[in-house]
Design a protein around this motif. Structure first.
Motif, short mmCIF file in Angstrom:
data_model
loop_
_atom_site.label_atom_id
_atom_site.label_comp_id
_atom_site.label_asym_id
_atom_site.label_seq_id
_atom_site.Cartn_x
_atom_site.Cartn_y
_atom_site.Cartn_z
N LEU A 41 0.83 -1.21 0.00
CA LEU A 41 0.00 0.00 0.00
C LEU A 41 0.86 1.26 0.00
CD1 LEU A 41 -2.77 1.41 0.25
CD2 LEU A 41 -2.58 1.12 2.74
N SER A 42 1.90 1.26 0.81
CA SER A 42 2.79 2.42 0.90
C SER A 42 3.49 2.67 -0.43
CB SER A 42 3.83 2.20 1.99
OG SER A 42 3.22 1.96 3.24
N LEU A 43 3.98 1.59 -1.05
CA LEU A 43 4.65 1.73 -2.34
C LEU A 43 3.69 2.22 -3.41
CD1 LEU A 43 6.83 -1.52 -2.37
CD2 LEU A 43 7.65 0.82 -2.16
N GLY A 44 2.44 1.73 -3.37
CA GLY A 44 1.45 2.16 -4.35
C GLY A 44 1.11 3.64 -4.22
N ILE A 45 0.95 4.09 -2.98
CA ILE A 45 0.66 5.51 -2.74
C ILE A 45 1.83 6.37 -3.20
CG2 ILE A 45 0.26 7.24 -0.94
CD1 ILE A 45 -1.29 5.09 0.60
N ASN A 46 3.04 5.92 -2.92
CA ASN A 46 4.22 6.66 -3.34
C ASN A 46 4.33 6.71 -4.87
OD1 ASN A 46 7.33 6.36 -4.20
ND2 ASN A 46 7.19 7.67 -2.40
N SER A 47 4.14 5.57 -5.50
CA SER A 47 4.25 5.51 -6.95
C SER A 47 3.17 6.33 -7.64
CB SER A 47 4.16 4.04 -7.42
OG SER A 47 4.26 3.96 -8.82
N GLY A 48 1.97 6.40 -7.02
CA GLY A 48 0.87 7.14 -7.62
C GLY A 48 1.20 8.59 -7.88
N ALA A 49 1.96 9.21 -6.97
CA ALA A 49 2.33 10.62 -7.14
C ALA A 49 3.23 10.82 -8.35
CB ALA A 49 3.03 11.13 -5.87
N TYR A 50 4.18 9.92 -8.54
CA TYR A 50 5.10 10.04 -9.67
C TYR A 50 4.41 9.69 -10.98
CZ TYR A 50 8.82 10.44 -6.22
OH TYR A 50 9.62 10.87 -5.19
N VAL A 51 3.56 8.67 -10.95
CA VAL A 51 2.81 8.30 -12.15
C VAL A 51 1.88 9.44 -12.56
CG1 VAL A 51 1.05 6.73 -13.08
CG2 VAL A 51 2.94 5.82 -11.72
N ALA A 52 1.28 10.10 -11.58
CA ALA A 52 0.38 11.22 -11.87
C ALA A 52 1.10 12.33 -12.63
CB ALA A 52 -0.21 11.77 -10.58
N GLU A 53 2.31 12.67 -12.19
CA GLU A 53 3.06 13.73 -12.86
C GLU A 53 3.53 13.30 -14.24
OE1 GLU A 53 3.70 17.15 -11.60
OE2 GLU A 53 1.85 16.21 -10.88
N ILE A 54 3.87 12.03 -14.39
CA ILE A 54 4.28 11.53 -15.70
C ILE A 54 3.11 11.60 -16.68
CG2 ILE A 54 4.98 9.46 -16.97
CD1 ILE A 54 6.59 8.65 -14.47
N ILE A 55 1.94 11.13 -16.24
CA ILE A 55 0.76 11.14 -17.11
C ILE A 55 0.31 12.57 -17.39
CG2 ILE A 55 -1.68 10.47 -17.29
CD1 ILE A 55 -1.01 7.98 -15.68
N ARG A 56 0.32 13.41 -16.37
CA ARG A 56 -0.09 14.81 -16.56
C ARG A 56 0.83 15.52 -17.56
NH1 ARG A 56 0.37 20.16 -14.34
NH2 ARG A 56 2.28 19.56 -13.24
N GLY A 57 2.13 15.25 -17.44
CA GLY A 57 3.06 15.84 -18.39
C GLY A 57 2.78 15.39 -19.82
N GLY A 58 2.44 14.10 -19.97
CA GLY A 58 2.13 13.60 -21.31
C GLY A 58 0.85 14.20 -21.86
N LEU A 59 -0.17 14.35 -21.02
CA LEU A 59 -1.45 14.91 -21.46
C LEU A 59 -1.31 16.39 -21.82
CD1 LEU A 59 -3.89 13.30 -18.85
CD2 LEU A 59 -3.51 12.60 -21.22
N MET A 60 -0.55 17.14 -21.00
CA MET A 60 -0.39 18.57 -21.24
C MET A 60 0.50 18.85 -22.44
SD MET A 60 -2.26 20.04 -18.94
CE MET A 60 -1.70 21.74 -18.99
#
Length: 253
Positions: A126-145
């Motif tokens: 759970l901890s790793l997933g929550i941590n990874s979610g923040a980085y994945v969010a920025e990667i995806i947001r960068g790609g969308l923008m």
């Protein structure tokens, strides 16, 4: 001559050679008392934790990226108060997670928030997933923008809603651009599973440390652990490269 006979032969020598000493120490770390089974037991847990954390990270990352992108792409003069509040929460989440060490997050989750829970392996996932979610969010947001805003406008002009436009037009194009970055994040996530042993998670490092307490030899259990992680990373990298080639081939058609 079998492995056991070789070990007994070399062990009887008063001054074994370098390679004989290497073999005896490796035998104790891998073969003796079927210790190789413990490594593979830890490997199974590592893969399980990686998959669970990956799913959590992707879901969180997609949701946060969609919210932040929707907020940033609002038309001039249009402001949704509810979207603004949710976007602020997402920004705080990303800032806090990216601004604090993974080790500290694990310790807080395992020894403070879920101190009474005995399933430390799942707490680690759970901890790793929550941590990874923040980085994945920025990667995806960068790609969308990074995509031309005209893609979104074209979809809306065809009568598609915001979610359908993102699903059928924007996200497929962005995925190809962010795949290498996502692959790097997933490899980092795989390696970070080694950290959950600090809160009692029973993955490869946990069993390697247990073997060290019995053999009093630190090099070979950790070396075996490193090789197992390296093999997993190489397999994941190979699968990623195959996917990238397939996507490039589909672009040429």
């Amino acid at each position: 001559m079998g492995f056991t006979q070789l070990y007994e032969t070399f062990g009887a020598l008063e001054n074994p050679s370098f390679w004989q000493d290497v073999y005896m120490k490796f035998y104790k770390a891998w073969f003796e008392a079927d210790r190789w089974q413990q490594y593979f037991k830890g490997l199974a847990t590592t893969i399980q934790v990686t998959v669970i954390a990956l799913l959590i990270g992707v879901v969180l990352g997609v949701v946060v990226a969609m919210i932040r992108t929707a907020h940033d792409q609002q038309r001039l003069g249009v402001h949704n108060p509810l979207l603004g509040i949710v976007n602020l929460i997402c920004k705080i989440y990303v800032t806090v997670i990216r601004g604090t060490p993974m080790m500290v997050q694990l310790l807080i989750m395992g020894l403070v928030i879920f101190a009474s829970n005995r399933n430390k392996t799942m707490i680690g996932a759970l901890s790793l997933g929550i941590n990874s979610g923040a980085y994945v969010a920025e990667i995806i947001r960068g790609g969308l923008m990074s995509l031309d805003p005209g893609q979104m406008e074209a979809g809306r002009s065809l009568g598609l809603g915001y979610m359908d436009t993102m699903r059928f037009i924007v996200i497929p194009q962005a995925f190809k651009a962010i795949l290498p970055s996502l692959g790097n994040e997933f490899i980092t996530l795989l390696k970070d599973t080694s950290l959950i042993s600090v809160v009692g998670g029973k993955e490869i490092v946990y069993f390697a440390q247990a073997i060290i307490t019995r053999t009093y030899e630190t090099m070979y259990p950790y070396l075996i652990t490193a090789v197992m992680y390296l093999i997993m990373v190489l397999i994941f990298t190979w699968l990623q490269s195959k996917l990238e080639r397939r996507l490039r081939q589909s672009d040429r058609r």
